[in-house]
Design a protein around this motif. Structure first.
Motif, PDB file in Angstrom:
ATOM      1  N   ILE A  64       0.850  -1.194   0.000  1.00 36.07           N
ATOM      2  CA  ILE A  64       0.000   0.000   0.000  1.00 36.07           C
ATOM      3  C   ILE A  64       0.886   1.245   0.000  1.00 36.07           C
ATOM      4  O   ILE A  64       1.748   1.402   0.861  1.00 36.07           O
ATOM      5  N   ALA A  65       0.658   2.101  -0.950  1.00 34.66           N
ATOM      6  CA  ALA A  65       1.396   3.363  -0.997  1.00 34.66           C
ATOM      7  C   ALA A  65       0.727   4.347  -0.042  1.00 34.66           C
ATOM      8  O   ALA A  65      -0.432   4.722  -0.238  1.00 34.66           O
ATOM      9  N   VAL A  66       1.432   4.727   1.000  1.00 33.92           N
ATOM     10  CA  VAL A  66       0.911   5.711   1.952  1.00 33.92           C
ATOM     11  C   VAL A  66       1.927   6.842   2.038  1.00 33.92           C
ATOM     12  O   VAL A  66       3.133   6.599   2.112  1.00 33.92           O
ATOM     13  N   THR A 129      -8.959  10.489   1.515  1.00 33.80           N
ATOM     14  CA  THR A 129      -7.867   9.577   1.170  1.00 33.80           C
ATOM     15  C   THR A 129      -7.530   8.657   2.342  1.00 33.80           C
ATOM     16  O   THR A 129      -7.971   8.889   3.475  1.00 33.80           O
ATOM     17  N   LEU A 130      -6.718   7.663   2.068  1.00 35.24           N
ATOM     18  CA  LEU A 130      -6.219   6.790   3.129  1.00 35.24           C
ATOM     19  C   LEU A 130      -5.486   7.630   4.174  1.00 35.24           C
ATOM     20  O   LEU A 130      -5.642   7.414   5.381  1.00 35.24           O
ATOM     21  N   LEU A 153     -14.514   2.610   7.549  1.00 35.43           N
ATOM     22  CA  LEU A 153     -13.977   3.210   6.309  1.00 35.43           C
ATOM     23  C   LEU A 153     -12.520   2.813   6.101  1.00 35.43           C
ATOM     24  O   LEU A 153     -12.110   2.481   4.988  1.00 35.43           O
ATOM     25  N   LEU A 154     -11.747   2.840   7.169  1.00 36.04           N
ATOM     26  CA  LEU A 154     -10.340   2.460   7.071  1.00 36.04           C
ATOM     27  C   LEU A 154     -10.196   0.974   6.741  1.00 36.04           C
ATOM     28  O   LEU A 154      -9.391   0.592   5.879  1.00 36.04           O
ATOM     29  N   LEU A 158      -8.415  -0.650   3.472  1.00 39.90           N
ATOM     30  CA  LEU A 158      -7.321  -1.620   3.592  1.00 39.90           C
ATOM     31  C   LEU A 158      -7.660  -2.929   2.873  1.00 39.90           C
ATOM     32  O   LEU A 158      -6.822  -3.491   2.165  1.00 39.90           O
ATOM     33  N   ALA A 159      -8.876  -3.410   3.066  1.00 39.87           N
ATOM     34  CA  ALA A 159      -9.289  -4.662   2.422  1.00 39.87           C
ATOM     35  C   ALA A 159      -9.253  -4.522   0.907  1.00 39.87           C
ATOM     36  O   ALA A 159      -8.778  -5.412   0.194  1.00 39.87           O
TER      37      ALA A 159
END
Length: 198
Positions: A64-66, A129-130, A153-154, A158-159
């Motif tokens: 995951i790009a964070v 956004t994340l 929501l988070l 993630l899923a």
């Protein structure tokens, strides 16, 4: 302007549990604004929790790009508008959100970074956004407050990003938030040890 002793302690003094320092540009801004010491202590606590959340994301979900820097800046400045609306340090209110975004923009910070001051309380808005969700989560779990709507929501994000089942994402996130929330009493006591006004 030389920061008050209380502000300087809020920004730099050791805490239990230990709190990481805020990013230098944020420290400079808070000092230049002669920010309320309690606000500085709060921002430091939420920033520290955000570091824990991003560390977990990067370790558990490297795919995951964070934007780590954006999350940490957002957590460190999310309530900066309370330097304008100081009553909201001890009373509910949302006037600080837009005021904080405008304050950051006026001090030359990019809109993409300034947005967190305005979005940390509106996680269900379109375009969230994340990174916004992580900052909002840090702003709740630092005091061990769990908000199912926000966490859902988070978890969904993630899923979706990892191709896992929502229940798997829930179990992993729930474990993390329970561990992080375990340090809430120390963080709350540290914040409360600083005055609202310098």
């Amino acid at each position: 302007m030389t920061p008050s002793n209380a502000l300087s302690r809020a920004l730099h003094a050791p805490a239990d549990p230990p709190l990481r320092p805020l990013p230098p540009p944020v420290v400079e801004l808070l000092e230049s604004l002669d920010a309320p010491p309690r606000l500085a202590a709060h921002l430091r606590a939420v920033h520290d929790v955000a570091v824990q959340l991003v560390d977990w994301l990067e370790h558990r979900h490297p795919e995951i790009a964070v934007d780590r820097a954006a999350v940490l800046f957002g957590a460190a400045t999310h309530d900066i508008g309370k330097t304008v609306y100081t009553a909201e340090l001890s009373e509910p209110g949302s006037l600080h959100e837009e005021a904080g975004r405008e304050l950051l923009l006026a001090h030359g910070f990019e809109p993409g970074l300034a947005r967190f001051a305005g979005t940390h309380g509106s996680w269900s808005a379109p375009g969230t956004t994340l990174e916004d969700l992580v900052v909002s989560t840090a702003d709740k779990v630092w005091k061990n407050k769990r908000v199912p709507e926000l966490e859902d929501l988070l978890i969904s994000r993630l899923a979706q990003a990892t191709g896992t089942e929502p229940w798997e994402a829930y179990l992993a996130l729930d474990d993390l938030l329970a561990r992080v929330g375990g340090g809430a009493d120390g963080r709350l006591a540290h914040q409360a040890s600083f005055p609202v006004h310098g």
